[in-house]
Design an enzyme around this catalytic site. Sequence first.
Site, mmCIF file in Angstrom:
data_model
loop_
_atom_site.group_PDB
_atom_site.id
_atom_site.type_symbol
_atom_site.label_atom_id
_atom_site.label_comp_id
_atom_site.label_asym_id
_atom_site.label_seq_id
_atom_site.Cartn_x
_atom_site.Cartn_y
_atom_site.Cartn_z
ATOM 1 C CD GLU A 111 -2.906 -1.206 2.280
ATOM 2 O OE1 GLU A 111 -4.099 -0.844 2.163
ATOM 3 O OE2 GLU A 111 -2.408 -1.601 3.355
ATOM 4 C CD GLU A 131 -3.436 -6.371 3.451
ATOM 5 O OE1 GLU A 131 -2.764 -5.326 3.453
ATOM 6 O OE2 GLU A 131 -3.507 -7.128 2.456
#
Length: 711
Positions: A111, A131
């Site tokens: 990210e 995730e």
Amino acid sequence: MSTDLPASPCVRLRIHEAIAVLTLDNPPVNALGWAVRDGLLQGLRNAEAHPAVHALVIVGAGKAFIAGADIREFGQPPRDPWLPAVCNAIEACTKPVVAAIHGPALGGGLEIALACHARIAAPNAKLGLPEVQLGLLPGAGGTQRASRLIGAAAALDLMLSGRHVSAPEALRLGLIDHITTMAEDLSAHMQAEGIAWARHLLAERTPPRRTGEQAEALADRAANQAAIDAAKAQASKARGLFSPLQIVACVQDALDLPMAEGLIKERERFAACLASPQRAGLIHAFFSERGTAKVPEAQQGTPRPVQHVGVIGGGTMGAGIAVSLLDAGLRVTLIERDDTALQAGLGRIAKVYEGQVAKGKLSAEAQAEKLGRLSLATAYAALADADLVIEAVFEDLAVKQAVFAQLQAVCKPGAVLATNTSYLDIDAIAASTTRPQDVIGLHFFSPANIMKLLEIVVPAQVSPDVVATAFELAKRLKKVPVRAGVCDGFIGNRILAVYRTAADHMLEDGASPYDIDRMVKAFGFPMGPYEMSDLAGGDIGWATRKRRAATRDPKARYVQIADRLCERGWFGQKTGRGWYVYEAGSRQGQEDPEVLAIVEAERQRAGITPRAFSTDELERRYLAAMVNEAAKVVAEGIALRPLDVDVTLLYGYGFPRHKGGPLHHADQLGLARILADIRTFAEADPLFWRPAPLLEQLVAEGRQFADLNKI
Ligand code: T1G
Ligand code: NAD
């Protein structure tokens, strides 16, 4: 000429002729703990404000770019700056920011890179948004930026699979802009490559390219919507998992909403995932599987070198073990009783590779290379220079002791002698040799080349070097090792025997085997105990029950229903019927009214009036039996810590990963409730339901199993 600017403990900031380099240094994987986030944001602000700086590079020290948020911080009170704020600041930076990636760039790490204006990667880079494997979603803009950069289909694939992609695939997907060359010190190399790429951008007068403003990948609305709809349908089948559907909803927002709104929705859904018990279960599993190898012997012992491994017995297990060893690059010698059995063993091994070649998962060259490291023999002399031998012959103590007698005669000093027994007393096997210090249990699970669990069973006289050698071997075989003490069934099979018995008690008392299987599947297991018995073969359990008959406590309740099926030869899939009936070639069993009739007849024989069981009661008894026996296994030191039990049930017995394992789940449910259940059940059967003293102690002290998991 380079200048250092004020930095933070985990982030160094250095200017190299107008290019500011932010180096993240938080070993071992540069996880984005609070200090890293704070240092990164400070560094970014300082560099952006510095008149001599025209562009920035972000790079990781050591072997990684960034492996994500610091997973240990989840569940703790959050501290500013939050990762989304750091990513948004990077994206908004008025000067080009380049991510120079080597090794893992995962989760929050990717990210950060997606928020940068350009991304270059070394050939060993591994990029991913895993995730979902922690019950979470990419909560720092990943769902919005990845979708805008590579489109809904590719973004969803990354986020729902959690898989890591290589640099070439990342380039194909558009996740990165360039692949560099390789180098020894990759961190330094990527710093230099990053600076060069930043200079290139400055030379091109390329303004910062903000991922959040990219629109091309989502332009074809119909195609993106189709990908989202397909992913939604798939995620709905994910057996009760929470975060996959949240991820799909975020990508829908990326298609429908402006970036800022999409980020807000992403945050809300991230918070919902964070609050879900599944997050706690999956994170417990993450750290537990990394904790099982932390055993005393790993500190005390020195692994012995292993290159040549002997395997005795080429049956179901021996063949799978041989494949696992060949896959790890080891030289293998397979020993069987005679040539016919030897060829049958070779056949089983070859069949695995033929299947992989046929599926395009293995090249013919690789197949030949692996089989080239396999030798066959019937004479044990072939093992004279073996470093380690794994015995997988019939489950009979005398047969195994005879094998070990031959091994101790031919094997070189220091060779490790291991047995794959499921239940037998390894101390008795060791004591039957003149070198008990070299004998250990390596309990693989079927199919041995697939199942990741390896119970490393530590007998009383084994040397720490041999235990350390076993754990080192597990790492090479990419197995999840669990240290177990010697008892009947070690950790997994011992606990299985008890919760299976609890199921049999419910069956004889009125429950249907099919309702029990349905309950267990609804709980999250891939299959129930009766389906499992049909898959493994009812004859194996029958042999174990017969072996135990002599020592079984006469006061203990014994349900004979399974014996009635075995007496009919109904062993399950291998005989076309067991608890279920199987059409020829089908693995999907049909419920069998004849089995229900046998059950009813057994109830009458035992003088039992059947009663109804709610699904809740089935689940509470099944779980209580599992937890109670597991507590005894921990208290006796058969398992070092509760996490070892959890990992064993997760990797060997299909316990649902999002529940973290039976003892983590018990903590979530509340130990007092489980103990109360056990005491209630004990009113009818005090012998089977004798509460584990450890469970009573933890409840009395208001503590949990988690308190015993100190790694
Ligand atoms: N946080 C904290 N510790 C971590 C960690 C992390 N992200 N990753 C690894 N460790 C520890 C690990 O416990 C072990 O510790 C040591 O590092 C080496 O790891 C907001 C929500 C990177 C591929 O899921 O997949 O970002 O046992 O033994 O085999 O959207 O670790 O030595 O004490 O596994 O070489 C997403 C998790 C987080 C990646 C390296 N990131 N890590 O594998 O070594 S969520 C992940 C891995 C997130 C944001 C979200 C692997 C690895 P110890 P290791 P390895
Ligand atoms: P199997 O019957 O499929 O294979 C045993 C093999 O050993 C046969 O091929 C036989 O020819 C060979 N053998 C017997 N005596 C021998 C000797 N003296 N020298 C050389 N070879 C000999 O059995 P299996 O299912 O592979 O089980 C092997 C061991 O693994 C047992 O101890 C079993 O408890 C254990 N185990 C089995 C499983 C499972 O699911 N099947 C799982 C874990 C452990």
